[in-house]
Design a protein around this motif. Structure first.
Motif, short mmCIF file in Angstrom:
data_model
loop_
_atom_site.label_atom_id
_atom_site.label_comp_id
_atom_site.label_asym_id
_atom_site.label_seq_id
_atom_site.Cartn_x
_atom_site.Cartn_y
_atom_site.Cartn_z
N LEU A 183 0.83 -1.20 0.00
CA LEU A 183 0.00 0.00 0.00
C LEU A 183 0.87 1.26 0.00
CD1 LEU A 183 -2.71 1.47 0.23
CD2 LEU A 183 -2.62 1.10 2.71
N LEU A 184 1.90 1.27 0.80
CA LEU A 184 2.78 2.44 0.88
C LEU A 184 3.49 2.69 -0.45
CD1 LEU A 184 4.31 1.88 4.43
CD2 LEU A 184 2.69 3.66 3.76
N ARG A 185 3.92 1.62 -1.12
CA ARG A 185 4.56 1.80 -2.43
C ARG A 185 3.60 2.45 -3.43
NH1 ARG A 185 7.11 -3.29 -1.38
NH2 ARG A 185 5.42 -4.36 -2.48
N LEU A 186 2.33 2.01 -3.42
CA LEU A 186 1.33 2.59 -4.32
C LEU A 186 1.10 4.06 -4.02
CD1 LEU A 186 -1.28 -0.32 -4.40
CD2 LEU A 186 0.24 0.39 -6.26
N LEU A 187 1.02 4.40 -2.73
CA LEU A 187 0.76 5.78 -2.34
C LEU A 187 1.95 6.68 -2.59
CD1 LEU A 187 -1.20 5.15 0.98
CD2 LEU A 187 -2.13 5.82 -1.24
N SER A 191 -2.21 10.98 -4.49
CA SER A 191 -3.62 11.36 -4.65
C SER A 191 -4.57 10.20 -4.38
CB SER A 191 -3.86 11.91 -6.07
OG SER A 191 -3.70 10.88 -7.04
N LEU A 192 -4.04 8.98 -4.37
CA LEU A 192 -4.88 7.82 -4.06
C LEU A 192 -5.43 7.90 -2.64
CD1 LEU A 192 -2.79 4.90 -5.64
CD2 LEU A 192 -4.93 5.88 -6.49
N VAL A 193 -4.78 8.70 -1.79
CA VAL A 193 -5.27 8.87 -0.42
C VAL A 193 -6.70 9.40 -0.42
CG1 VAL A 193 -4.98 10.23 1.70
CG2 VAL A 193 -3.00 9.15 0.62
N GLU A 194 -7.02 10.31 -1.33
CA GLU A 194 -8.37 10.87 -1.39
C GLU A 194 -9.40 9.81 -1.74
OE1 GLU A 194 -9.25 13.86 -0.41
OE2 GLU A 194 -7.15 14.16 0.12
#
Length: 205
Positions: free
Chosen positions: A130-134, A139-142
């Motif tokens: 998950l951290l690698r994707l973020l 912006s995936l956090v939104e």
């Protein structure tokens, strides 16, 4: 295959302290590169200790032990392709989240991100992915935030609550309190394992 990464090194000057071993000499802070093996990879990690100018004993205090553990964790992260603390901190700030908010949104609890960012704790496989994707796209956090809010509203409605909660209700409004990151050189030299046994200085795990 060679893997290399360098970090800035913060040097701390210790006050003169008496040696607990001989009771006469003064302790002076020192550092030494040590070769270690992890996951089939061999590398060098900078480890800190204090040396007595009289009996030449080498002693590790609490602060040095913490720095050593963080440096070893950075080496392990590089081998496992886990984001380093500085990368996680940059992502979180780009997403405009405090450490407590990031723990509530992404999981791990209120102090998890403080430990991730200071390399005190290695995230599990799911969190590392998950951290690698973020990190690649903060912006995936939104999108994650919107999904969390939707699930929360649905849960409240199922309990027959009359009022819809504020869309920010799920996230605690606690001021950020980042720890100061202290980093030091770590180099992964090879994916090949040692032919013999490898010893860690001062039994660091």
């Amino acid at each position: 295959m060679e893997l290399c990464c360098s970090f800035s090194h913060v040097t701390r000057r210790d006050s003169e302290m008496k040696c607990d071993v001989c009771g006469e000499g003064n302790l002076k802070s020192c550092s030494r590169e040590r070769r270690i093996e992890y996951g089939g990879s061999i590398g060098t990690v900078l480890l800190h200790f204090s040396s007595c100018d009289t009996c030449r004993s080498e002693i590790v205090n609490e602060e040095q032990s913490l720095l050593n553990r963080r440096n070893v964790n950075r080496f392990k992260k590089m081998v496992d392709r886990v984001p380093l603390g500085a990368q996680i901190r940059s992502m979180r700030r780009a997403a405009k989240l405090t450490q407590v908010q990031a723990g509530a949104l992404l999981g791990g609890g209120p102090v998890a991100f403080s430990k991730y960012e200071n390399d005190d704790l290695l995230p599990d496989t799911g969190m590392a992915t998950l951290l690698r994707l973020l990190i690649a796209d903060p912006s995936l956090v939104e999108r994650i935030k919107a999904q969390k809010n939707e699930m929360f509203v649905m849960t409240r409605k199922s309990l027959d609550e009359s009022s819809q909660p504020d869309s920010r209700y799920w996230i605690p409004s606690v001021a950020d309190d980042d720890d100061i990151e202290v980093v030091a050189p770590v180099v992964v030299e090879s994916q090949e394992s040692f032919s013999g046994s490898v010893s860690n200085l001062w039994e660091i795990h």
